[in-house]
Design a protein around this motif. Structure first.
Motif, PDB file in Angstrom:
ATOM      1  N   LYS A 212      39.118  82.376 -24.997  1.00 16.26           N
ATOM      2  CA  LYS A 212      39.297  82.768 -26.329  1.00 16.26           C
ATOM      3  C   LYS A 212      39.412  81.239 -27.407  1.00 16.26           C
ATOM      4  O   LYS A 212      40.748  80.644 -27.206  1.00 16.26           O
ATOM      5  N   VAL A 213      37.834  81.243 -28.264  1.00 17.58           N
ATOM      6  CA  VAL A 213      38.419  80.376 -29.085  1.00 17.58           C
ATOM      7  C   VAL A 213      38.441  80.566 -30.689  1.00 17.58           C
ATOM      8  O   VAL A 213      38.067  82.506 -30.864  1.00 17.58           O
ATOM      9  N   LEU A 214      39.582  80.083 -30.795  1.00 20.75           N
ATOM     10  CA  LEU A 214      40.229  81.097 -32.514  1.00 20.75           C
ATOM     11  C   LEU A 214      39.602  79.640 -33.555  1.00 20.75           C
ATOM     12  O   LEU A 214      39.131  79.995 -34.040  1.00 20.75           O
ATOM     13  N   GLY A 215      38.137  78.420 -32.813  1.00 17.45           N
ATOM     14  CA  GLY A 215      37.984  77.624 -34.324  1.00 17.45           C
ATOM     15  C   GLY A 215      37.847  76.376 -33.707  1.00 17.45           C
ATOM     16  O   GLY A 215      37.606  76.228 -32.539  1.00 17.45           O
ATOM     17  N   ILE A 216      36.220  76.382 -33.597  1.00 17.14           N
ATOM     18  CA  ILE A 216      35.938  74.494 -34.083  1.00 17.14           C
ATOM     19  C   ILE A 216      36.390  73.676 -34.942  1.00 17.14           C
ATOM     20  O   ILE A 216      36.095  74.790 -35.893  1.00 17.14           O
ATOM     21  N   TYR A 217      35.657  72.282 -34.510  1.00 17.82           N
ATOM     22  CA  TYR A 217      36.561  71.221 -35.842  1.00 17.82           C
ATOM     23  C   TYR A 217      35.117  70.164 -35.147  1.00 17.82           C
ATOM     24  O   TYR A 217      35.333  70.493 -34.553  1.00 17.82           O
ATOM     25  N   GLY A 218      35.246  69.641 -36.211  1.00 20.37           N
ATOM     26  CA  GLY A 218      34.685  68.582 -35.797  1.00 20.37           C
ATOM     27  C   GLY A 218      33.310  67.780 -36.882  1.00 20.37           C
ATOM     28  O   GLY A 218      33.702  68.453 -38.224  1.00 20.37           O
ATOM     29  N   GLU A 219      32.616  66.828 -36.675  1.00 21.74           N
ATOM     30  CA  GLU A 219      31.285  65.964 -37.377  1.00 21.74           C
ATOM     31  C   GLU A 219      30.311  67.005 -36.754  1.00 21.74           C
ATOM     32  O   GLU A 219      29.914  67.319 -35.782  1.00 21.74           O
ATOM     33  N   LEU A 220      29.402  66.917 -38.150  1.00 17.64           N
ATOM     34  CA  LEU A 220      28.281  67.933 -37.963  1.00 17.64           C
ATOM     35  C   LEU A 220      27.227  66.725 -37.249  1.00 17.64           C
ATOM     36  O   LEU A 220      27.166  65.488 -37.297  1.00 17.64           O
ATOM     37  N   HIS A 221      26.416  67.191 -36.495  1.00 18.08           N
ATOM     38  CA  HIS A 221      25.331  66.315 -36.062  1.00 18.08           C
ATOM     39  C   HIS A 221      24.387  65.666 -37.426  1.00 18.08           C
ATOM     40  O   HIS A 221      23.818  66.308 -37.695  1.00 18.08           O
ATOM     41  N   PRO A 222      24.149  64.538 -36.512  1.00 20.32           N
ATOM     42  CA  PRO A 222      23.317  64.011 -37.575  1.00 20.32           C
ATOM     43  C   PRO A 222      22.444  64.584 -37.885  1.00 20.32           C
ATOM     44  O   PRO A 222      21.334  64.710 -39.214  1.00 20.32           O
ATOM     45  N   LYS A 223      21.493  64.755 -36.359  1.00 20.34           N
ATOM     46  CA  LYS A 223      19.877  65.879 -37.115  1.00 20.34           C
ATOM     47  C   LYS A 223      19.908  66.816 -37.645  1.00 20.34           C
ATOM     48  O   LYS A 223      18.646  67.652 -38.400  1.00 20.34           O
ATOM     49  N   VAL A 224      21.200  67.718 -38.144  1.00 20.93           N
ATOM     50  CA  VAL A 224      21.290  68.995 -38.534  1.00 20.93           C
ATOM     51  C   VAL A 224      21.109  68.305 -40.034  1.00 20.93           C
ATOM     52  O   VAL A 224      20.461  68.805 -41.038  1.00 20.93           O
ATOM     53  N   LEU A 225      22.055  66.645 -40.202  1.00 23.45           N
ATOM     54  CA  LEU A 225      21.850  66.796 -41.693  1.00 23.45           C
ATOM     55  C   LEU A 225      21.419  66.756 -42.163  1.00 23.45           C
ATOM     56  O   LEU A 225      20.433  66.108 -43.247  1.00 23.45           O
TER      57      LEU A 225
END
Length: 799
Positions: free
Chosen positions: A657-670
């Motif tokens: 039961k996942v309500l959300g995710i927070y964090g830093e975006l992967h440098p590869k994606v950036l």
């Protein structure tokens, strides 16, 4: 659609002004786009008289004229060859704008001699192309306005021109008489009787017409024509030329101008062939493909298979319903003509016109639909006008095909005006309105006139009644309440959460973005999409080929565009749907925000810093709290690959039961998205937040304990790769009722701990609710905490 006021009055007996007519037309749904009133732009021109004209001393072609005006005698330099003493002229005094030369007249010197005005030609006043000399009036008093003289002697030159926008469903308004009918139904005048004509053939028509079988059904329904011999083609009479010029058409010859007149007067496109150039008979058929024809616009067209054309025994001579051919076009030498009137399939006309890229008045009307019942009557009226203007004698009429039967009737239900439109219109007024519009009433059945293809049901009868009565008379009334008291909430719980999430993000300082639901395949693939199930069948462009699997790609693209323009620090959010499949139910609502760059501009206190995942965590928790998520949640790992593997957290109520995710975006994606980091963010799924057990609007009483809380500190020695989050979750799970909070307050690495070890210190807050905690209770809970942490991390209590 353009027409002049005098042209309208040929069909409508009215004293209404141009402005009154324009206002009513717009109210009827025939929006007026422009009114061109020549009298307005010529209002400042006055009449003068040349008293003396002498040769300019320094110019052979200029004359110095003494002109009597309403302001007295004045001097004007003129270069017109007919400038001479005694003529009555049109004067533009200093300060008057001359439209033909786009100039405001001033006082100037010409070859050293002052000139105080201008004597005008017709072209300079945009009355005609005549510019061989200045205007010489046969009458007129000095000082009178020139527009008053025109109104009395040549009213066509100041005839106001009205241009209206025609919607595709109103082809009847492409004729002046159709417009007049609407105005008469509103009560702005009375319709004049329509002209009638019947021409007896003086001889058999030598040209026969046929329609191929494969063309009758969906190509050409009926094709009628007759030969008119011994005509004299030449310039049209002045009234016809003035009328065509006023609406932007160039007079060509009387035969061509007659067909153009009926095109606009009665929405009846016609065509005339030079009969002497037609070889044999005429045949309406479909092109085989590859044939060519030089059109009347002197362009060569190549036909595709299936396009409807008109041929004689030798070759194609006309593009059916769109444009005639140059080889059989009439000229000044034409003496025998074949006049054609036909009813074409409007879809076929549209396909052919688009394929050949021809925009003609005939195509414009035929593809929208003309009055099929008027075909033969229009042919007779055009024949009569040709005989009147060109002389000659007409043959009998030859006809191929049949006029399509478009008769239909619908039941008039007077009460539906109230239920559909909300207007109270008496039944007798409704019946009178429909009758004035050309409907024939038999009891409660309204027979639709043949020129109104847009009326396709009883609801359209209601629309016509309301349109003529004027929807501006519709009065707004509040809808009655379904029940007394405070109305129930309209928004669903998910819609309410969406609204709250949007307002909370904005209150936190984020700027809302609204991005496309379509993104490119590469971006979709980065975020778990890009498959065939979300690919569009007909994308707008290659950059919008797939449905978005998440909201992050659109926000990152927006961030990249802003960074490219020098905006490096930003907070963006979006609330919308993302898609995990191609079916309607395979979509989910998400709330996503990103923080880019630094927390604020640099300052002397050094408060500015790079954004980090704790900024995103705080904002995610604020939004979750606002939409009603439980206060006690678990923070777990296991997010998808576009999140940084060690700098993110899943806000969960359990493993599934996942309500959300927070964090830093992967440098590869950036790097792939061309965004300069760091970038932190969050994605929340409002639908995953459990609904409250009670649906009432009131809040329950606050549960506050009056017992003393107790805090205990623990320090555990664990392996260096053990995450603090794992230890915190294990400690919190030792007693979910008694343990209120667990937080890390110290980390120690090295020293006596040895290689590969670290010490994590936590504070556990115990909040009793029933009785005060005793030492034995605290020791029991402490022992559970040590056991849970040891089992989960393999660590030991630090001595």
């Amino acid at each position: 659609m353009k027409f002049t006021l005098s042209w309208l009055k040929d069909h409508l007996e009215t004293d209404a002004s141009v402005n009154e007519i324009a206002e009513v037309l717009t109210d009827l749904g025939l929006e007026v786009e422009e009114i061109s009133n020549p009298a307005a732009r010529l209002s400042e021109f006055t009449i003068g008289k040349v008293l003396k004209a002498e040769q300019h001393p320094d110019a052979d072609r200029l004359r110095v004229c003494q002109v009597l005006t309403d302001a007295g005698e004045t001097q004007i330099i003129c270069g017109a060859p007919n400038a001479r003493e005694g003529i009555t002229v049109v004067i533009a005094k200093p300060g008057v704008y001359v439209p033909g030369i786009d100039t405001t007249i001033g006082v100037g010197k010409i070859r050293g001699i002052e000139s105080h005005g201008m004597m005008c030609s017709e072209r300079e006043m945009e009355l005609s192309e005549e510019h061989d000399g200045i205007i010489e009036l046969p009458s007129g008093e000095v000082g009178d306005r020139f527009t008053d003289w025109l109104a009395e002697n040549d009213p066509a030159k100041i005839d106001p021109v009205i241009e209206i926008a025609i919607t595709p469903n109103r082809p009847d308004a492409l004729g002046v008489r159709g417009i007049a009918l609407d105005l008469a139904a509103r009560g702005l005048g009375e319709m004049k009787p329509a002209p009638q004509a019947h021409i007896e053939g003086q001889f058999p028509c030598p040209i026969d017409v046929t329609i191929d079988e494969d063309t009758r059904q969906d190509g050409c329904h009926v094709f009628a024509g007759r030969l008119i011999r011994n005509v004299k083609n030449g310039p049209s009479p002045q009234w016809l030329q003035d009328r065509l010029r006023a609406i932007g058409l160039r007079p060509i010859s009387v035969l061509v101008d007659v067909t153009n007149f009926f095109t606009f007067d009665r929405n009846r496109p016609l065509h005339v062939f030079d009969a002497d150039k037609v070889k044999g008979n005429l045949r309406v058929h479909r092109a085989e493909g590859g044939e060519t024809l030089a059109g009347l616009d002197e362009k060569t067209y190549t036909f595709s298979a299936g396009q409807v054309v008109i041929s004689d025994d030798d070759s194609i001579e006309s593009i059916g319903g769109i444009m005639g051919g140059l080889p059989t076009g009439v000229t000044s030498d034409t003496t025998n003509v074949f006049l054609e009137a036909a009813v074409w399939d409007h879809i076929q006309i549209a396909h052919t016109g688009r394929a050949l890229k021809i925009n003609s008045d005939a195509r414009y009307r035929n593809e929208r639909g003309i009055d099929p019942a008027f075909n033969m009557e229009g042919h007779e009226l055009a024949t009569q006008m040709i005989l009147d203007l060109c002389g000659g004698e007409a043959s009998s009429v030859v006809v191929a095909g049949e006029v399509p039967d478009v008769s239909r009737a619908y039941k008039l239900e007077p009460a539906r005006v109230q239920s559909l439109v909300g207007m109270d219109i008496p039944e007798n007024v409704q019946r009178q309105t429909l009758t004035r519009l050309g409907f024939r009433l038999e009891g409660n059945m309204a027979h639709v006139p043949s020129w109104r293809p847009d009326v396709q049901g009883s609801a359209d009868l209601v629309e016509e009644v309301a349109r003529i009565a004027s929807l501006t008379k519709l009065q707004g009334k509040p809808m009655p309440r379904a029940q007394a008291g405070v109305p129930r909430q309209i928004l669903s719980p998910i819609q309410k959460r969406e609204q709250i999430a949007r307002r909370t993000c904005a209150a936190l300082g984020y700027n809302e973005c609204v991005t496309y639901s379509f993104i490119d395949k590469a971006s979709a693939t980065l975020f778990g999409g890009g498959g065939d199930e979300t690919m569009l069948a007909n994308p707008i462009s290659s950059e919008m080929s797939h449905m978005r699997p998440a909201l992050l790609p659109g926000l990152l693209q927006a961030a990249a565009r802003n960074q490219a323009r020098g905006v490096m620090d930003m907070a963006l959010f979006e609330v919308g749907h993302a898609f995990h499949g191609g079916e309607p139910e395979e979509q989910h609502l998400a709330v996503t925000g990103i923080l880019v760059g630094r927390t604020g501009p640099k300052d002397v206190h050094g408060m500015s810093r790079s954004v980090d995942l704790f900024d995103a965590k705080a904002d995610a928790e604020a939004v979750l709290g606002a939409i009603g998520a439980p206060a006690k949640v678990q923070i777990l790992r296991g997010a998808r690959e576009w999140w940084h593997p060690g700098r993110h957290g899943q806000v969960s109520l359990g493993p599934k039961k996942v309500l959300g995710i927070y964090g830093e975006l992967h440098p590869k994606v950036l790097r792939e998205m061309d965004v300069k980091g760091p970038v932190v963010g969050f994605t929340l799924w409002p639908a995953e937040v459990p609904l409250p057990r009670k649906s009432g609007a009131s809040r329950g009483a606050m549960q506050a304990s009056d017992l003393q809380a107790v805090e205990r500190d623990f320090a555990f020695v664990v392996d260096a790769d053990v995450e603090a989050l794992t230890l915190v979750n294990a400690a919190a799970g030792a007693d979910k009722v008694l343990i209120g909070d667990v937080r890390v307050f110290d980390e120690f690495i090295g020293g006596a701990l040895g290689e590969g070890k670290k010490s994590l210190a936590i504070t556990v807050r115990l909040q009793p609710t029933d009785t005060t905690l005793k030492d034995a209770d605290i020791e029991a809970v402490s022992q559970k905490i040590v056991e849970k942490v040891t089992k989960a991390t393999g660590g030991v209590l630090r001595g």
